[in-house]
Scaffold this motif. Structure first.
Motif, PDB file in Angstrom:
ATOM      1  N   TYR A   1      -6.608  -9.362  -2.891  1.00 28.92           N
ATOM      2  CA  TYR A   1      -6.049  -9.106  -4.217  1.00 28.92           C
ATOM      3  C   TYR A   1      -4.541  -8.855  -4.110  1.00 28.92           C
ATOM      4  O   TYR A   1      -3.755  -9.382  -4.899  1.00 28.92           O
TER       5      TYR A   1
ATOM      6  N   ARG B   1       0.838  -1.215   0.000  1.00 32.14           N
ATOM      7  CA  ARG B   1       0.000   0.000   0.000  1.00 32.14           C
ATOM      8  C   ARG B   1       0.871   1.262   0.000  1.00 32.14           C
ATOM      9  O   ARG B   1       0.558   2.242  -0.652  1.00 32.14           O
TER      10      ARG B   1
ATOM     11  N   SER C   1      -8.168  -4.853  -2.578  1.00 31.87           N
ATOM     12  CA  SER C   1      -8.389  -5.517  -1.296  1.00 31.87           C
ATOM     13  C   SER C   1      -7.110  -6.213  -0.833  1.00 31.87           C
ATOM     14  O   SER C   1      -6.199  -6.471  -1.628  1.00 31.87           O
ATOM     15  N   ASP C   2      -7.073  -6.557   0.442  1.00 32.39           N
ATOM     16  CA  ASP C   2      -5.938  -7.314   0.971  1.00 32.39           C
ATOM     17  C   ASP C   2      -5.778  -8.641   0.241  1.00 32.39           C
ATOM     18  O   ASP C   2      -4.660  -9.086  -0.024  1.00 32.39           O
TER      19      ASP C   2
END
Length: 153
Positions: free
Chosen positions: A45, A20, A42-43
């Motif tokens: 992904y 991120r 998303s986490d």
């Protein structure tokens, strides 16, 4: 790999937070929040991307914070048993530019590329991006080509 005060490493499973941070680095470097941070993955992904051996996310970190990043892809060729590495994104935060971070990221990419069976690393940039052109000219051979985006719709 350590370069001055920076540590350069390949992200792997569990590196969701540094991933991120990498996205934020690209958003700042390219002045493009819409593509990099407005609709974040998303986490799950991110975990899938980090588990993909054909995806090479490298980060330069200073005291645990991402200050530069490079994302590349292994492209298996069909005409010979070899691969090419395509550098898709490279950015260094403004306060850390011109300190060898980008060159360090490419230096870290080379052994990974050899291990993947690649014979070359390639990257493209815009005609008006003088710092990028200078960096890439110092690292390799320039080829002038045209790039086309073809919609899938």
């Amino acid at each position: 790999m350590t370069l001055q005060d920076y540590t350069i490493r390949r992200l792997g499973p569990g590196d969701v937070d540094p991933f991120r941070q990498m996205l934020t680095c690209f958003a700042i470097g390219f002045e493009d929040e819409a593509n990099y941070v407005t609709n974040p993955p998303s986490d799950a992904y991110i975990a899938d991307r980090l588990a993909d051996g054909g995806f090479i996310p490298l980060v330069a970190e200073e005291r645990g914070e991402v200050i530069g990043a490079l994302c590349a892809y292994v492209m298996q060729k069909f005409e010979q048993e070899r691969a090419e590495i395509y550098v898709y994104d490279l950015a260094v935060l403004p306060d850390h530019q011109r300190k060898g971070v980008a060159t360090g990221l490419f230096t870290a990419l080379k052994p990974i590329s050899r291990e993947a069976g690649a014979w070359v690393i390639y990257v493209q940039t815009d005609h008006d991006s003088e710092p990028a052109i200078a960096l890439y000219t110092g690292l390799g051979t320039r080829e002038d080509v045209l790039h086309f985006d073809i919609p899938v719709e």
